[in-house]
Design an enzyme around this catalytic site. Structure first.
Site, short mmCIF file in Angstrom:
data_model
loop_
_atom_site.label_atom_id
_atom_site.label_comp_id
_atom_site.label_asym_id
_atom_site.label_seq_id
_atom_site.Cartn_x
_atom_site.Cartn_y
_atom_site.Cartn_z
N THR A 28 0.84 -1.19 0.00
CA THR A 28 0.00 0.00 0.00
C THR A 28 0.88 1.25 0.00
OG1 THR A 28 -1.68 -1.19 1.26
CG2 THR A 28 -1.83 1.20 1.27
N ALA A 83 8.02 1.78 2.09
CA ALA A 83 8.37 2.01 3.49
C ALA A 83 8.32 3.50 3.77
CB ALA A 83 9.77 1.46 3.80
N ASP A 84 8.07 3.84 5.02
CA ASP A 84 8.11 5.24 5.44
C ASP A 84 9.52 5.65 5.84
OD1 ASP A 84 5.24 5.84 5.23
OD2 ASP A 84 5.06 4.34 6.81
N LYS A 94 6.81 1.18 8.84
CA LYS A 94 5.72 1.17 7.88
C LYS A 94 4.43 1.45 8.63
CE LYS A 94 5.50 -2.14 4.91
NZ LYS A 94 5.16 -1.15 3.86
N GLY A 95 3.42 1.87 7.89
CA GLY A 95 2.12 2.10 8.49
C GLY A 95 1.62 3.52 8.40
N GLY A 97 0.20 4.74 6.01
CA GLY A 97 -1.11 4.63 5.39
C GLY A 97 -2.09 3.80 6.19
N GLU A 103 0.06 -5.56 6.07
CA GLU A 103 1.36 -5.55 5.41
C GLU A 103 2.33 -6.50 6.10
OE1 GLU A 103 1.33 -0.95 3.68
OE2 GLU A 103 2.26 -1.38 5.62
#
Length: 231
Positions: A28, A83-84, A94-95, A97, A103
Site C-alpha cells: 500500500t 516504506a516510510d 511502515k504504516g 497509510g 502488510e
C-alpha cells in the site's frame, strides 16, 4: 528527477521481480500506486494478487487484476511494498497509510520481500517518522501510557479506523537504536495488534529511486529470478 519520478523509477524496476504465472503480494502507498499501474500492463502474467489493504484491493480490481484471499493462497514468492523509513540493515517503519498489520502478515508469508522507495526514505536511524501502532479501541489509553514509559509521545490518529476496525497511535520522539528489541517490546503490550516496525522481517531486496536512477541492495541470503522481458 523529483520525488515522484524517483518513486516511479523504483516501482518500475520492481516489475523485474514479478514471477510469471505466480501469485504476487502487493502493499500500500504512493510508490506502490505506481507499481500497480505498471503491473496492469503485464497482468496476463499474474494469476492473482494478495492485497495488503482495502485501498489496494480497490485499485487492483479497477485495473482488472484478480485479488486472492491469503487464506486460500498460503505462502507466495514475492511481496512488493514501500516504506516510510528504512535503514542500512533494511529494517523499516511502515504504516503511514494505516495498513501495517496486513502488510506485516503479507510480508511474513512471502519468500522474498521487495521494498521500493525513493531516496528520502533512507535513514541512519529509525524514528524520525512517527512510529504507527495499531491498537484495539478499548486499549488506546492504556497503550498510550505504556508508550510514554519507553520515551514516546503517542498521538491518536484522528478520525481514522484501520481496515481491521482498530485505532492507530502515531508515536513521536523515539530514537530506535534497537529496532528488533523495540518491535518485540511494543508488540508485547496488551492491546497492541502490531507495531509498524519491520525489523525481525525486514526487506530482502531494496530498490531505491534517486536523482541518478535506481540503486539495488540485497540481503546476503536472498535470491530471486528476475524477468527483464516485461520492461
Amino acid at each position: 528527477m523529483n520525488q515522484n519520478d524517483m518513486k516511479k523509477a523504483a516501482a518500475l524496476e520492481a516489475l523485474k521481480y514479478v514471477q510469471k504465472n505466480a501469485v504476487l503480494g502487493v502493499g500500500t502507498g504512493s510508490t506502490i500506486g505506481y507499481f500497480i499501474d505498471a503491473l496492469a500492463e503485464v497482468k496476463e502474467c499474474v494469476p492473482g494478487v494478495v492485497s495488503s489493504s482495502e485501498a489496494t484491493t480497490r485499485r487492483l480490481k479497477t485495473l482488472g487484476i484478480p485479488v486472492l484471499d491469503l487464506n486460500d493462497v498460503g505462502h507466495f514468492d514475492v511481496y512488493v511494498d514501500g516504506a516510510d523509513e528504512i535503514n542500512d540493515s533494511m529494517q523499516m517503519i511502515k504504516g503511514g497509510g494505516g495498513a501495517l498489520t496486513r502488510e506485516k502478515i503479507a510480508a511474513a508469508c512471502a519468500n522474498t520481500f521487495v521494498c521500493v522507495v525513493d531516496r528520502t526514505k533512507q535513514v541512519n536511524m529509525l524514528g524520525t517518522f512517527p512510529l504507527p501502532v495499531e491498537v484495539i479501541p478499548m486499549a488506546v489509553s492504556y497503550v498510550a501510557d505504556e508508550l510514554r514509559k519507553i520515551g514516546g509521545n503517542p498521538r491518536l490518529r484522528s478520525v481514522y479506523t484501520t481496515d481491521n476496525g482498530n485505532m492507530i497511535l502515531d508515536v513521536h520522539g523515539l530514537k530506535i537504536l534497537d529496532p528488533t528489541g523495540m518491535e518485540e517490546l511494543i508488540n508485547n503490550i496488551p492491546g497492541v495488534v502490531t507495531v509498524g516496525l519491520f525489523a525481525r522481517r525486514g526487506a530482502d531486496i531494496l530498490i531505491v529511486g534517486d536523482e541518478d536512477g535506481v540503486k539495488i541492495q540485497r540481503s546476503a541470503t536472498v535470491w530471486v529470478q528476475q524477468d527483464d522481458s516485461r520492461r
